[in-house]
Write a protein that holds these residues in place. Structure first.
Motif, mmCIF file in Angstrom:
data_model
loop_
_atom_site.group_PDB
_atom_site.id
_atom_site.type_symbol
_atom_site.label_atom_id
_atom_site.label_comp_id
_atom_site.label_asym_id
_atom_site.label_seq_id
_atom_site.Cartn_x
_atom_site.Cartn_y
_atom_site.Cartn_z
ATOM 1 N N LEU A 73 18.097 7.056 1.672
ATOM 2 C CA LEU A 73 18.722 5.889 2.058
ATOM 3 C C LEU A 73 18.469 4.395 1.205
ATOM 4 C CD1 LEU A 73 18.820 3.611 4.161
ATOM 5 C CD2 LEU A 73 16.020 3.898 4.847
ATOM 6 N N TYR A 74 19.593 4.553 0.633
ATOM 7 C CA TYR A 74 19.429 2.884 -0.122
ATOM 8 C C TYR A 74 19.477 1.545 0.601
ATOM 9 C CZ TYR A 74 21.780 0.223 -3.755
ATOM 10 O OH TYR A 74 21.888 -1.236 -4.641
ATOM 11 N N GLU A 75 19.056 0.264 0.586
ATOM 12 C CA GLU A 75 19.469 -1.122 0.874
ATOM 13 C C GLU A 75 18.395 -1.317 0.682
ATOM 14 O OE1 GLU A 75 18.673 -2.111 6.297
ATOM 15 O OE2 GLU A 75 17.470 -0.639 4.715
ATOM 16 N N ASP A 76 18.776 -2.591 0.317
ATOM 17 C CA ASP A 76 18.217 -3.868 -0.183
ATOM 18 C C ASP A 76 18.181 -4.170 -1.901
ATOM 19 O OD1 ASP A 76 18.275 -5.396 2.179
ATOM 20 O OD2 ASP A 76 16.450 -5.265 2.368
ATOM 21 N N ARG A 77 18.955 -3.013 -2.381
ATOM 22 C CA ARG A 77 18.812 -2.282 -3.869
ATOM 23 C C ARG A 77 17.968 -1.339 -4.044
ATOM 24 N NH1 ARG A 77 22.397 -6.666 -7.666
ATOM 25 N NH2 ARG A 77 23.531 -7.449 -6.113
ATOM 26 N N THR A 78 17.271 -1.124 -3.251
ATOM 27 C CA THR A 78 16.041 -0.085 -3.250
ATOM 28 C C THR A 78 16.733 1.369 -2.884
ATOM 29 O OG1 THR A 78 14.755 -2.084 -3.716
ATOM 30 C CG2 THR A 78 13.318 0.119 -2.890
ATOM 31 N N ASP A 79 15.839 2.471 -2.924
ATOM 32 C CA ASP A 79 16.075 3.913 -3.080
ATOM 33 C C ASP A 79 14.638 3.927 -2.182
ATOM 34 O OD1 ASP A 79 18.734 4.514 -3.845
ATOM 35 O OD2 ASP A 79 17.321 4.828 -6.054
ATOM 36 N N TRP A 80 14.985 3.913 -0.256
ATOM 37 C CA TRP A 80 13.294 4.074 0.216
ATOM 38 C C TRP A 80 12.705 5.431 0.543
ATOM 39 C CZ3 TRP A 80 10.991 -0.149 1.601
ATOM 40 C CH2 TRP A 80 11.688 -1.907 1.408
ATOM 41 N N LYS A 81 12.135 5.922 -0.181
ATOM 42 C CA LYS A 81 11.569 7.053 -0.504
ATOM 43 C C LYS A 81 11.193 6.917 0.617
ATOM 44 C CE LYS A 81 12.755 7.523 -5.233
ATOM 45 N NZ LYS A 81 12.087 8.009 -6.984
ATOM 46 N N ASP A 82 9.648 6.303 0.873
ATOM 47 C CA ASP A 82 8.667 6.795 2.120
ATOM 48 C C ASP A 82 9.002 6.784 2.855
ATOM 49 O OD1 ASP A 82 9.805 4.152 2.418
ATOM 50 O OD2 ASP A 82 8.301 3.217 3.386
ATOM 51 N N VAL A 83 10.625 6.639 3.523
ATOM 52 C CA VAL A 83 11.029 6.843 5.652
ATOM 53 C C VAL A 83 12.023 8.175 4.883
ATOM 54 C CG1 VAL A 83 11.522 4.739 6.042
ATOM 55 C CG2 VAL A 83 13.206 5.834 4.443
ATOM 56 N N GLN A 84 12.532 8.639 3.985
ATOM 57 C CA GLN A 84 12.942 10.040 3.606
ATOM 58 C C GLN A 84 12.740 11.219 4.279
ATOM 59 O OE1 GLN A 84 13.654 10.647 -1.032
ATOM 60 N NE2 GLN A 84 15.111 11.575 -0.201
ATOM 61 N N ASP A 85 13.388 12.007 4.330
ATOM 62 C CA ASP A 85 13.220 13.677 5.343
ATOM 63 C C ASP A 85 12.208 14.204 3.863
ATOM 64 O OD1 ASP A 85 13.241 16.591 5.638
ATOM 65 O OD2 ASP A 85 15.112 15.940 6.721
ATOM 66 N N SER A 86 10.989 14.434 4.360
ATOM 67 C CA SER A 86 10.612 15.552 3.079
ATOM 68 C C SER A 86 10.674 16.625 2.679
ATOM 69 C CB SER A 86 8.795 15.664 3.811
ATOM 70 O OG SER A 86 9.421 16.794 5.059
ATOM 71 N N ASP A 87 12.155 16.930 3.046
ATOM 72 C CA ASP A 87 12.138 17.903 2.021
ATOM 73 C C ASP A 87 13.099 17.843 1.552
ATOM 74 O OD1 ASP A 87 11.170 19.699 4.314
ATOM 75 O OD2 ASP A 87 12.758 20.256 5.285
#
Length: 241
Positions: A73-87
């Motif tokens: 997920l990329y939003e507000d010019r940021t990669d949101w790793k905390d909401v990313q599928d853990s796999d």
């Protein structure tokens, strides 16, 4: 004075129209052909906006089965790793330079068999959105099949054909000494190991007579096949090719 004021008002309204309709006619495009790769490789899942349009200030979301469980997920010019599928944590990336040109392609590293599937690429600026998809097949050719006898007292003797290390699930074909397809007389079980690779065991009952059976295990996607033959004499002496 009134005429002059109205003329200026019209010019201002007209100048806003192109900004509102910039995305009209744009769409998100993935790949119409499956992408085939091997475990451990890095791949780029293709996706882009056409006609070309900057996605730097958009939300770009890659997902599989669940929109709310993103692969990236990329939003507000940021990669949101905390909401990313853990796999997928630590294995995905988008190109910042590519986003400027509407390229939404996802770099996926260190492929696993479980990565096989359909990936959806979604982009939106709040007023406009589009979605494309790309299929990924992580393919592994398993081991040379082995054939052995499985005989239980009081039951008809069976041949067992085993092979492991496959992705995705392979096809198993049995033939007799005349080349006849006797797969319909067999039963096959499939198990997945901790790394996602598949092991197959296929069973077929045999009569107490001389015969030759071959077991072919092959990928459902184009790839060399593995085949083993078992020669059975009337005294049940076995010779494996």
């Amino acid at each position: 004075m009134k005429m002059r004021f109205l003329g200026r008002t019209c010019l201002i309204v007209l100048s806003l129209l192109p900004a509102v309709s910039t995305q009209d006619g744009s769409s998100v495009v993935g790949s119409d052909q499956p992408l085939i790769a091997s475990p451990g490789e890095d791949v780029i899942l293709p996706c882009h906006i056409t006609p070309s349009l900057s996605a730097v200030d958009m939300e770009v979301r890659w997902y599989r089965d669940s929109f709310n469980n993103p692969v990236h997920l990329y939003e507000d010019r940021t990669d949101w790793k905390d909401v990313q599928d853990s796999d997928y944590r630590g294995r995905t990336a988008l190109s910042r330079l590519g986003l400027q040109e509407g390229i939404l392609s996802l770099n996926l590293r260190n492929l696993r068999p479980s990565d096989s599937g359909v990936y959806y690429c979604y982009a939106t600026d709040g007023d406009w959105d589009g979605q494309g998809k790309t299929e990924l097949i992580v393919r592994a050719l398993g081991t040379q099949p082995s054939i052995s006898m499985d005989s239980t007292q009081g039951e008809q003797t069976r041949l067992v054909c085993r092979s492991e290390g496959w992705s995705p699930e392979p096809e198993v074909i049995w033939r007799d000494r005349d080349g006849n397809d006797v797969t319909s007389l067999s039963s096959t079980t499939v198990q997945r190991d901790s790394q996602g690779f598949l092991s197959v065991s296929s069973y077929i009952k045999i009569k107490q007579q001389s015969n030759v059976f071959s077991c072919l295990v092959r990928s459902k996607t184009p790839k060399p096949d593995w085949e083993s033959k078992l020669h059975i004499s009337s005294e049940y002496h076995m010779f494996v090719d």
